[in-house]
Scaffold this motif. Sequence first.
Motif, PDB file in Angstrom:
ATOM      1  N   VAL A 196       0.743  -1.286   0.006  1.00  0.00           N
ATOM      2  CA  VAL A 196      -0.120  -0.111  -0.197  1.00  0.00           C
ATOM      3  C   VAL A 196       0.918   1.110   0.161  1.00  0.00           C
ATOM      4  CG1 VAL A 196      -1.544   1.165   1.479  1.00  0.00           C
ATOM      5  CG2 VAL A 196      -2.081  -1.262   1.317  1.00  0.00           C
ATOM      6  N   GLY A 231       1.165   3.769  -3.087  1.00  0.00           N
ATOM      7  CA  GLY A 231       0.943   5.494  -2.767  1.00  0.00           C
ATOM      8  C   GLY A 231       1.869   6.330  -3.129  1.00  0.00           C
ATOM      9  N   VAL A 237       1.650   6.594  -6.906  1.00  0.00           N
ATOM     10  CA  VAL A 237       0.503   7.441  -7.187  1.00  0.00           C
ATOM     11  C   VAL A 237       0.818   9.153  -6.971  1.00  0.00           C
ATOM     12  CG1 VAL A 237      -1.704   8.207  -6.554  1.00  0.00           C
ATOM     13  CG2 VAL A 237      -1.418   5.816  -6.822  1.00  0.00           C
ATOM     14  N   TYR A 238       1.560   9.360  -5.872  1.00  0.00           N
ATOM     15  CA  TYR A 238       2.293  10.621  -5.680  1.00  0.00           C
ATOM     16  C   TYR A 238       3.133  10.985  -6.741  1.00  0.00           C
ATOM     17  CZ  TYR A 238       4.172  14.433  -2.728  1.00  0.00           C
ATOM     18  OH  TYR A 238       4.489  15.538  -2.400  1.00  0.00           O
ATOM     19  N   PRO A 243      -8.495  11.193  -9.289  1.00  0.00           N
ATOM     20  CA  PRO A 243      -7.343  10.443  -9.109  1.00  0.00           C
ATOM     21  C   PRO A 243      -6.080  10.937  -9.581  1.00  0.00           C
ATOM     22  CG  PRO A 243      -8.896   8.925  -9.712  1.00  0.00           C
ATOM     23  CD  PRO A 243      -9.539  10.177 -10.041  1.00  0.00           C
ATOM     24  N   TRP A 252      -4.214  12.910  -7.011  1.00  0.00           N
ATOM     25  CA  TRP A 252      -4.162  12.386  -5.650  1.00  0.00           C
ATOM     26  C   TRP A 252      -2.709  12.305  -5.071  1.00  0.00           C
ATOM     27  CZ3 TRP A 252      -7.623   7.220  -6.002  1.00  0.00           C
ATOM     28  CH2 TRP A 252      -8.820   7.709  -6.132  1.00  0.00           C
ATOM     29  N   SER A 284      -1.001  10.262  -3.121  1.00  0.00           N
ATOM     30  CA  SER A 284      -0.705   9.044  -2.584  1.00  0.00           C
ATOM     31  C   SER A 284      -2.138   8.033  -2.811  1.00  0.00           C
ATOM     32  CB  SER A 284      -0.220   9.005  -1.374  1.00  0.00           C
ATOM     33  OG  SER A 284      -1.170   9.465  -0.166  1.00  0.00           O
ATOM     34  N   GLY A 285      -3.383   9.039  -2.499  1.00  0.00           N
ATOM     35  CA  GLY A 285      -4.787   8.289  -2.300  1.00  0.00           C
ATOM     36  C   GLY A 285      -5.595   9.211  -2.193  1.00  0.00           C
ATOM     37  N   PRO A 286      -6.890   8.979  -2.257  1.00  0.00           N
ATOM     38  CA  PRO A 286      -7.933   9.780  -1.984  1.00  0.00           C
ATOM     39  C   PRO A 286      -8.180  10.797  -0.869  1.00  0.00           C
ATOM     40  CG  PRO A 286      -8.895   7.531  -1.861  1.00  0.00           C
ATOM     41  CD  PRO A 286      -7.373   7.574  -2.206  1.00  0.00           C
ATOM     42  N   TRP A 287      -7.450   9.996   0.307  1.00  0.00           N
ATOM     43  CA  TRP A 287      -7.270  10.758   1.485  1.00  0.00           C
ATOM     44  C   TRP A 287      -6.663  12.219   1.370  1.00  0.00           C
ATOM     45  CZ3 TRP A 287      -5.952   6.033   0.676  1.00  0.00           C
ATOM     46  CH2 TRP A 287      -4.531   5.648   0.552  1.00  0.00           C
TER      47      TRP A 287
END
Length: 244
Positions: A56, A60, A63-64, A224, A227, A229-232
């Motif tokens: 995970v 992340g 994604v970042y 997305p 984002w 690292s993620g939707p948070w």
Amino acid sequence: MSKNRDNSPPPRPRWPRYGVDAPAFPAVLGAAGTACCLAAGRWRPRRNAMATAGAVLLAGTGVYLHTTLHGKLRIWQRELDRAGLTGDERLLDLGCGRGAVLIEAARRLPRGQAVGVDLWSGEDQSGNRPEATLANAAAAGVADRVEVRTADMTELPFADDSFDVVTSALAIHNIPTSESRYRAVDEAMRVLRPGGQLIIADFWPMARKYAAHIGQGTLRGLGPGYWYSGPWLGVTLLHTVKKG
């Protein structure tokens, strides 16, 4: 066909390089993910949990990096197209960094001007300095319509109603107090002419607070591609037109 007299290859075209946002964050995220994956091979009681956590964290990180290197650029291209610029506007970019939004805006302003302000913190963006921004503007072929200044967003050195568009990409949240963040938004509205557009991208809780503070504007999640690292840590766009 003419040849280069010294037979050297032609120079490669230069492309803007915008660096990495908050470079310490993905470094820590990636290191933590790697550590979890390594621990999973040694710590039998919680091997699956450690392996999952590592996967995970590393996902992340990916994604970042995609967001900071590619995703946000594509989204700002889209949003600037949606702004319907006519080409002769005067635009101000708050916290311009190395010029990702500033330069993309300048491409759309052949008869206008794009002005960027920043305090040039390397913690907020790798290699952040005015010389890097101007070099990127030259590489993009828009140096003639780009200006950068060292200035605080909470005390802008511009007259009232002096810009047609004000933008900001993930910069205002870096101001340490809510009072000062609201002052930066007030300053953006002050220098914006009546009928001008304010376009701010920031983490969704911040964007909602800015909209509530000025009492106007629409909010829209950017998906997305933005984002961290993620939707948070997703980014929301605040768009408003200053009332006359």
